[in-house]
Design an enzyme around this catalytic site. Structure first.
Site, PDB file in Angstrom:
ATOM      1  N   GLU A 258      45.388  33.236  22.978  1.00 14.66           N
ATOM      2  CA  GLU A 258      44.613  33.883  24.051  1.00 14.66           C
ATOM      3  C   GLU A 258      43.122  33.705  23.816  1.00 14.66           C
ATOM      4  O   GLU A 258      42.356  33.472  24.755  1.00 14.66           O
ATOM      5  CB  GLU A 258      44.947  35.370  24.147  1.00 14.66           C
ATOM      6  CG  GLU A 258      46.390  35.666  24.533  1.00 14.66           C
ATOM      7  CD  GLU A 258      46.836  34.957  25.796  1.00 14.66           C
ATOM      8  OE1 GLU A 258      46.081  34.936  26.786  1.00 14.66           O
ATOM      9  OE2 GLU A 258      47.960  34.413  25.786  1.00 14.66           O
ATOM     10  N   TRP A 261      42.406  30.376  25.054  1.00 17.21           N
ATOM     11  CA  TRP A 261      42.328  30.304  26.526  1.00 17.21           C
ATOM     12  C   TRP A 261      40.892  30.618  26.963  1.00 17.21           C
ATOM     13  O   TRP A 261      40.344  29.995  27.869  1.00 17.21           O
ATOM     14  CB  TRP A 261      43.265  31.322  27.191  1.00 17.21           C
ATOM     15  CG  TRP A 261      44.630  30.778  27.493  1.00 17.21           C
ATOM     16  CD1 TRP A 261      45.773  31.035  26.794  1.00 17.21           C
ATOM     17  CD2 TRP A 261      45.006  29.891  28.571  1.00 17.21           C
ATOM     18  NE1 TRP A 261      46.830  30.366  27.379  1.00 17.21           N
ATOM     19  CE2 TRP A 261      46.397  29.659  28.468  1.00 17.21           C
ATOM     20  CE3 TRP A 261      44.306  29.270  29.608  1.00 17.21           C
ATOM     21  CZ2 TRP A 261      47.095  28.842  29.361  1.00 17.21           C
ATOM     22  CZ3 TRP A 261      45.004  28.451  30.497  1.00 17.21           C
ATOM     23  CH2 TRP A 261      46.372  28.247  30.368  1.00 17.21           C
ATOM     24  N   TRP A 289      42.572  29.587  54.804  1.00 11.95           N
ATOM     25  CA  TRP A 289      42.860  30.970  54.441  1.00 11.95           C
ATOM     26  C   TRP A 289      42.776  31.845  55.679  1.00 11.95           C
ATOM     27  O   TRP A 289      42.024  31.540  56.619  1.00 11.95           O
ATOM     28  CB  TRP A 289      41.856  31.460  53.393  1.00 11.95           C
ATOM     29  CG  TRP A 289      41.768  30.578  52.175  1.00 11.95           C
ATOM     30  CD1 TRP A 289      40.776  29.691  51.877  1.00 11.95           C
ATOM     31  CD2 TRP A 289      42.725  30.464  51.118  1.00 11.95           C
ATOM     32  NE1 TRP A 289      41.042  29.044  50.689  1.00 11.95           N
ATOM     33  CE2 TRP A 289      42.239  29.501  50.199  1.00 11.95           C
ATOM     34  CE3 TRP A 289      43.949  31.077  50.851  1.00 11.95           C
ATOM     35  CZ2 TRP A 289      42.919  29.143  49.040  1.00 11.95           C
ATOM     36  CZ3 TRP A 289      44.623  30.724  49.682  1.00 11.95           C
ATOM     37  CH2 TRP A 289      44.116  29.768  48.805  1.00 11.95           C
ATOM     38  N   ASN A 324      46.227  42.052  31.801  1.00 13.64           N
ATOM     39  CA  ASN A 324      46.368  40.654  32.197  1.00 13.64           C
ATOM     40  C   ASN A 324      47.549  40.412  33.133  1.00 13.64           C
ATOM     41  O   ASN A 324      47.447  39.658  34.099  1.00 13.64           O
ATOM     42  CB  ASN A 324      46.505  39.765  30.953  1.00 13.64           C
ATOM     43  CG  ASN A 324      46.588  38.297  31.329  1.00 13.64           C
ATOM     44  OD1 ASN A 324      45.682  37.772  31.961  1.00 13.64           O
ATOM     45  ND2 ASN A 324      47.682  37.648  30.956  1.00 13.64           N
ATOM     46  N   TRP A 342      41.061  33.027  47.571  1.00 13.25           N
ATOM     47  CA  TRP A 342      41.021  33.558  46.202  1.00 13.25           C
ATOM     48  C   TRP A 342      39.598  33.916  45.779  1.00 13.25           C
ATOM     49  O   TRP A 342      39.389  34.735  44.892  1.00 13.25           O
ATOM     50  CB  TRP A 342      41.652  32.562  45.221  1.00 13.25           C
ATOM     51  CG  TRP A 342      41.018  31.197  45.227  1.00 13.25           C
ATOM     52  CD1 TRP A 342      41.350  30.154  46.044  1.00 13.25           C
ATOM     53  CD2 TRP A 342      39.932  30.730  44.419  1.00 13.25           C
ATOM     54  NE1 TRP A 342      40.545  29.069  45.788  1.00 13.25           N
ATOM     55  CE2 TRP A 342      39.666  29.390  44.789  1.00 13.25           C
ATOM     56  CE3 TRP A 342      39.162  31.297  43.413  1.00 13.25           C
ATOM     57  CZ2 TRP A 342      38.664  28.613  44.194  1.00 13.25           C
ATOM     58  CZ3 TRP A 342      38.170  30.535  42.809  1.00 13.25           C
ATOM     59  CH2 TRP A 342      37.932  29.210  43.206  1.00 13.25           C
ATOM     60  N   TRP A 365      41.480  33.001  38.359  1.00 17.97           N
ATOM     61  CA  TRP A 365      41.738  32.980  39.811  1.00 17.97           C
ATOM     62  C   TRP A 365      42.240  31.615  40.271  1.00 17.97           C
ATOM     63  O   TRP A 365      43.155  31.517  41.079  1.00 17.97           O
ATOM     64  CB  TRP A 365      40.483  33.408  40.588  1.00 17.97           C
ATOM     65  CG  TRP A 365      40.463  34.898  40.702  1.00 17.97           C
ATOM     66  CD1 TRP A 365      39.777  35.771  39.915  1.00 17.97           C
ATOM     67  CD2 TRP A 365      41.225  35.695  41.631  1.00 17.97           C
ATOM     68  NE1 TRP A 365      40.068  37.063  40.286  1.00 17.97           N
ATOM     69  CE2 TRP A 365      40.936  37.046  41.333  1.00 17.97           C
ATOM     70  CE3 TRP A 365      42.115  35.407  42.655  1.00 17.97           C
ATOM     71  CZ2 TRP A 365      41.519  38.103  42.046  1.00 17.97           C
ATOM     72  CZ3 TRP A 365      42.695  36.452  43.363  1.00 17.97           C
ATOM     73  CH2 TRP A 365      42.395  37.778  43.057  1.00 17.97           C
TER      74      TRP A 365
HETATM   75  C1  FAD Z   1      42.772  36.443  37.939  1.00 21.71           C
HETATM   76  C2  FAD Z   1      42.304  36.651  36.511  1.00 21.71           C
HETATM   77  C3  FAD Z   1      40.973  36.989  36.257  1.00 21.71           C
HETATM   78  C4  FAD Z   1      40.534  37.193  34.942  1.00 21.71           C
HETATM   79  N1  FAD Z   1      39.208  37.512  34.724  1.00 21.71           N
HETATM   80  C5  FAD Z   1      38.763  37.664  33.452  1.00 21.71           C
HETATM   81  C6  FAD Z   1      37.394  37.972  33.202  1.00 21.71           C
HETATM   82  O1  FAD Z   1      36.567  38.076  34.111  1.00 21.71           O
HETATM   83  N2  FAD Z   1      37.013  38.145  31.900  1.00 21.71           N
HETATM   84  C7  FAD Z   1      37.895  38.022  30.860  1.00 21.71           C
HETATM   85  O2  FAD Z   1      37.491  38.203  29.697  1.00 21.71           O
HETATM   86  N3  FAD Z   1      39.178  37.704  31.071  1.00 21.71           N
HETATM   87  C8  FAD Z   1      39.642  37.529  32.328  1.00 21.71           C
HETATM   88  N4  FAD Z   1      40.965  37.226  32.541  1.00 21.71           N
HETATM   89  C9  FAD Z   1      41.834  36.976  31.377  1.00 21.71           C
HETATM   90  C10 FAD Z   1      42.621  38.188  30.837  1.00 21.71           C
HETATM   91  O3  FAD Z   1      43.250  38.863  31.875  1.00 21.71           O
HETATM   92  C11 FAD Z   1      41.746  39.172  30.054  1.00 21.71           C
HETATM   93  O4  FAD Z   1      40.957  38.483  29.122  1.00 21.71           O
HETATM   94  C12 FAD Z   1      42.616  40.164  29.295  1.00 21.71           C
HETATM   95  O5  FAD Z   1      43.432  40.875  30.187  1.00 21.71           O
HETATM   96  C13 FAD Z   1      41.718  41.124  28.521  1.00 21.71           C
HETATM   97  O6  FAD Z   1      42.504  42.088  27.870  1.00 21.71           O
HETATM   98  P1  FAD Z   1      42.541  42.165  26.284  1.00 21.71           P
HETATM   99  O7  FAD Z   1      41.170  42.131  25.736  1.00 21.71           O
HETATM  100  O8  FAD Z   1      43.399  43.311  25.925  1.00 21.71           O
HETATM  101  O9  FAD Z   1      43.247  40.788  25.947  1.00 21.71           O
HETATM  102  P2  FAD Z   1      44.134  40.308  24.717  1.00 21.71           P
HETATM  103  O10 FAD Z   1      45.495  40.038  25.243  1.00 21.71           O
HETATM  104  O11 FAD Z   1      44.012  41.190  23.546  1.00 21.71           O
HETATM  105  O12 FAD Z   1      43.482  38.879  24.386  1.00 21.71           O
HETATM  106  C14 FAD Z   1      42.385  38.734  23.464  1.00 21.71           C
HETATM  107  C15 FAD Z   1      41.198  38.088  24.132  1.00 21.71           C
HETATM  108  O13 FAD Z   1      41.514  36.762  24.532  1.00 21.71           O
HETATM  109  C16 FAD Z   1      40.806  36.450  25.735  1.00 21.71           C
HETATM  110  N5  FAD Z   1      41.806  36.153  26.773  1.00 21.71           N
HETATM  111  C17 FAD Z   1      43.051  36.639  26.878  1.00 21.71           C
HETATM  112  N6  FAD Z   1      43.682  36.065  27.926  1.00 21.71           N
HETATM  113  C18 FAD Z   1      42.818  35.231  28.497  1.00 21.71           C
HETATM  114  C19 FAD Z   1      42.875  34.349  29.623  1.00 21.71           C
HETATM  115  N7  FAD Z   1      43.983  34.214  30.357  1.00 21.71           N
HETATM  116  N8  FAD Z   1      41.779  33.662  29.947  1.00 21.71           N
HETATM  117  C20 FAD Z   1      40.649  33.771  29.220  1.00 21.71           C
HETATM  118  N9  FAD Z   1      40.526  34.563  28.141  1.00 21.71           N
HETATM  119  C21 FAD Z   1      41.603  35.276  27.781  1.00 21.71           C
HETATM  120  C22 FAD Z   1      39.992  37.672  26.111  1.00 21.71           C
HETATM  121  O14 FAD Z   1      38.684  37.499  25.612  1.00 21.71           O
HETATM  122  C23 FAD Z   1      40.731  38.791  25.395  1.00 21.71           C
HETATM  123  O15 FAD Z   1      39.905  39.893  25.078  1.00 21.71           O
HETATM  124  C24 FAD Z   1      41.438  37.028  33.859  1.00 21.71           C
HETATM  125  C25 FAD Z   1      42.770  36.673  34.123  1.00 21.71           C
HETATM  126  C26 FAD Z   1      43.197  36.498  35.431  1.00 21.71           C
HETATM  127  C27 FAD Z   1      44.638  36.125  35.689  1.00 21.71           C
END
Ligand code: FAD
Length: 462
Positions: A258, A261, A289, A324, A342, A365
Site C-alpha cells: 500500500e 501504491w 457523463w 479505502n 468521476w 478515481w
Molecule cells: C477514489 C479514491 C480516492 C483516494 N484518495 C486518496 C487521497 O486523496 N489521499 C490518500 O492518501 N489516499 C487516497 N486513496 C487511497 C486510500 O484509500 C487511502 O490512502 C487509505 O484509505 C488511507 O487509510 P490508511 O492510512 O488507514 O491506509 P493503510 O491501509 O494503512 O495504508 C497505508 C498507507 O498507504 C497509502 N495507501 C494505501 N492505499 C493506497 C492507494 N490505493 N493509493 C495510494 N496510497 C495508498 C496511504 O498513504 C496509507 O496511509 C484513495 C483511494 C480511492 C479508491
C-alpha cells in the site's frame, strides 16, 4: 556561521528529513513555511477547510517541537517566490533547502523559483524517486505490479536519519504571521509524535491481521496514517523501514504494498502530469457523463438510498477520512451506477479529505472509474448491496453512520427498499421519508454504463 533556509512544504517533521539535515549542515537554520495566498484563499484547493485546519495544527506542533531544539517556525504569507526573495535579502542566507514535491503545481513553482533563487531540492516525499523506478527501457510504469517489483529491486528502503539535536537560529528579525486559528480534529490530532504513535501501535498489532481486516470498515484494521503521510509528519522511509523490519509476514508485505501504491501514483503524476486534466486512457476521454445535479447532491450528502454508499459518504463528512473499501465503493457508484463524471467525485474528495492528495486521489478515481493507468476494467461495476453484505456483514458500520437505519433488521439492512410496509412501521423507517428510496436501480445500470464507455471508445476509432 552562515545561514540557510529550511523551506517546509509537506514535510512537517524533524526526524528523517534530508532537506532539514542539509540545511543544518550550513550552520544557522531558518525554518520557514510560506502560507501561499493561492492555498489560503482556496483557489488551489477550494474549500478543504478540514485539511487546512490539520495543516495549521501540524505547523503549531512543529513550532513547539522546533522550540525544544532552540529554534522556532516562521510563518510568512504571500507568493513563495516573493517571500523567499525577501527572506534571503533580510537574512543573508545562501541556500534554500526543501523536499522535492511531484505535483504539476509544485514542480512549476519550484522550477520558477530555482531560476532565480538558490533552491536545492532533496528526497523525502517518497522512498525511491519516481525517476529511478523505471523499466529496463527506461520507461515509466503504468501498471502497478511491475512498478512494485522494480521498486523492491532498488533495495531496502534505507535507515531513517535522526532528528537534529539542536537547531541554532540566526540573529535576525523577520516579521512572521500568526497561524490562522482552526478547530482541531479529535479523530486526527496533528503532529509528528502522533504520527509515530499511530504507526507504532499499528505495527505492534493490527498489521498482522491487515491482509484479512483491511477491508472491514467496522474494525480499526488499517493504520489511518494517510493524513500524516500526506503532510510528511512521518516519512514514508520510516514507515517502509519499520514494516520491512517486521519480516515477511503477510500483513507486513500487504501494508508495504500500500505504501508503494502511494509511490506509484506519485510516479504517475510525475511522468504523466496530464492525468490531472483528464482520463489517462485516451479512449475513455469522451464518455458522455450524465448531468444530474440532484443525483450528485444525494451522493455527496449520503442520501442515495444505498446504505453502504451513504454510510461511507457520511463518514467522510463526519470525520474528514474514509476507509479505502468505501472510497472504492462510492467512486464506482458515482461513475458507473450514476454515470456522473468521476472528476466531480475527485473534487468532492479533495474538498473534504484530510489526506486529500492530488496523486493518490486522482489515481484512485481514475482506477475506480476504469479510465486510468492500472484501472479496474470499466465493465466491472461494484454491486453496492453485495459489497455491503460482504464487508459490513453485521451492519455495524452502516448503523454507526446512518442512524435512521439502526432498528432495521439485518436481513433488510443492505437493501431497505425490500422491507414490507409493516416492517417499516415496526422499525420506524418510512422509506422515502426517514430514509430515501434508491436514486438508481443498480440492476438496470450496466447497459447504460457500458454503452457510454463503448461510445467513447468508438469515437476514438476502436
Ligand atoms: C477514489 C479514491 C480516492 C483516494 N484518495 C486518496 C487521497 O486523496 N489521499 C490518500 O492518501 N489516499 C487516497 N486513496 C487511497 C486510500 O484509500 C487511502 O490512502 C487509505 O484509505 C488511507 O487509510 P490508511 O492510512 O488507514 O491506509 P493503510 O491501509 O494503512 O495504508 C497505508 C498507507 O498507504 C497509502 N495507501 C494505501 N492505499 C493506497 C492507494 N490505493 N493509493 C495510494 N496510497 C495508498 C496511504 O498513504 C496509507 O496511509 C484513495 C483511494 C480511492 C479508491
Amino acid at each position: 556561521m552562515t545561514t540557510t533556509v529550511w523551506w517546509i512544504r509537506r514535510d512537517l517533521r524533524l526526524r528523517d528529513n534530508p532537506a532539514l539535515l542539509a540545511a543544518c549542515a550550513g550552520g544557522c537554520v531558518l525554518p520557514v513555511f510560506v502560507l501561499d495566498r493561492g492555498i489560503l484563499d482556496g483557489r488551489l484547493h477550494r474549500h478543504a477547510t478540514r485539511r487546512r485546519a490539520f495543516l495549521f495544527d501540524g505547523l503549531r506542533v512543529l513550532d513547539t517541537d522546533l522550540q525544544a531544539l532552540g529554534s522556532r517556525l516562521f510563518v510568512l504569507a504571500g507568493r513563495p517566490l516573493e517571500v523567499l526573495r525577501e527572506v534571503l535579502a533580510v537574512s543573508g542566507a545562501r541556500a534554500i533547502h526543501a523536499a522535492e514535491d511531484f505535483s504539476p503545481y509544485a514542480r512549476q513553482r519550484d522550477a520558477a523559483i530555482a531560476r532565480e533563487l538558490p533552491l536545492q531540492l532533496h528526497p523525502g516525499l517518497t522512498v525511491h524517486h519516481p525517476g529511478q523506478v523505471l523499466s529496463k527501457q527506461n520507461a515509466p510504469y503504468t501498471i502497478f505490479t511491475p512498478f512494485y517489483r522494480a521498486w523492491r529491486a532498488l533495495g531496502s528502503p534505507g535507515i531513517p536519519c535522526p532528528a537534529p539535536k539542536w537547531l541554532p537560529l540566526p540573529a535576525i528579525c523577520l516579521r512572521a504571521e500568526p497561524l490562522p486559528v482552526a478547530l482541531g480534529n479529535p479523530d486526527f490530532p496533528a503532529g509528528e509524535a502522533e504520527a509515530l504513535r499511530r504507526m507504532d501501535s499499528f505495527l505492534a498489532g493490527p498489521v498482522s491481521a491487515y491482509a484479512l481486516q483491511r477491508d472491514v470498515p467496522a474494525v480499526a484494521g488499517t493504520s489511518t496514517l494517510s493524513p500524516y503521510l500526506r503532510f510528511g509528519m512521518v516519512s514514508p522511509r520510516t514507515a517502509a523501514h519499520q514494516v520491512t523490519a517486521l519480516g515477511e509476514g503477510s500483513g507486513a508485505e500487504t501494508w508495504l504494498k500500500e505504501l508503494v501504491w502511494r509511490e506509484f501514483y506519485l510516479s504517475v503524476i510525475y511522468h504523466f502530469p496530464r492525468v490531472m486534466q483528464g482520463a489517462f486512457n485516451p479512449r475513455l476521454r469522451a464518455v458522455r457523463w450524465r448531468d444530474a445535479p440532484a443525483d450528485l447532491a444525494a451522493w455527496q450528502q449520503g442520501r442515495t438510498g444505498y446504505p453502504i454508499v451513504d454510510a461511507f459518504m457520511r463518514q467522510l463528512l463526519a470525520t474528514g477520512w474514509m476507509h479505502n473499501r468505501g472510497r472504492m465503493i462510492v467512486a464506482s457508484f458515482l461513475s458507473k451506477d450514476l454515470l456522473l463524471d468521476w472528476r466531480h467525485g475527485e473534487q468532492w474528495f479533495m474538498d473534504h479529505l484530510l489526506d486529500g492528495d492530488p496523486a493518490a486521489n486522482n489515481g484512485g478515481w481514475q482506477w475506480a472509474a476504469g479510465v486510468g493507468t492500472d484501472a479496474a476494467p470499466y465493465f466491472r461495476i461494484f454491486n453496492p448491496v453485495l459489497q455491503g453484505g460482504k464487508f459490513d456483514p453485521h451492519g455495524t458500520f452502516i448503523r454507526q453512520y446512518v442512524p435512521e437505519l439502526v432498528e432495521v433488521p439485518l436481513r433488510y439492512l443492505q437493501q431497505p427498499w425490500t422491507m414490507p410496509p409493516l416492517e417499516q412501521a415496526l422499525c420506524g423507517v418510512e422509506l422515502g421519508q426517514a430514509y430515501p428510496r434508491p436514486i438508481v436501480e443498480h440492476a438496470m445500470v450496466k447497459p447504460r454504463t457500458l454503452e457510454a464507455y463503448k461510445a467513447s471508445q468508438a469515437a476514438y476509432g476502436d
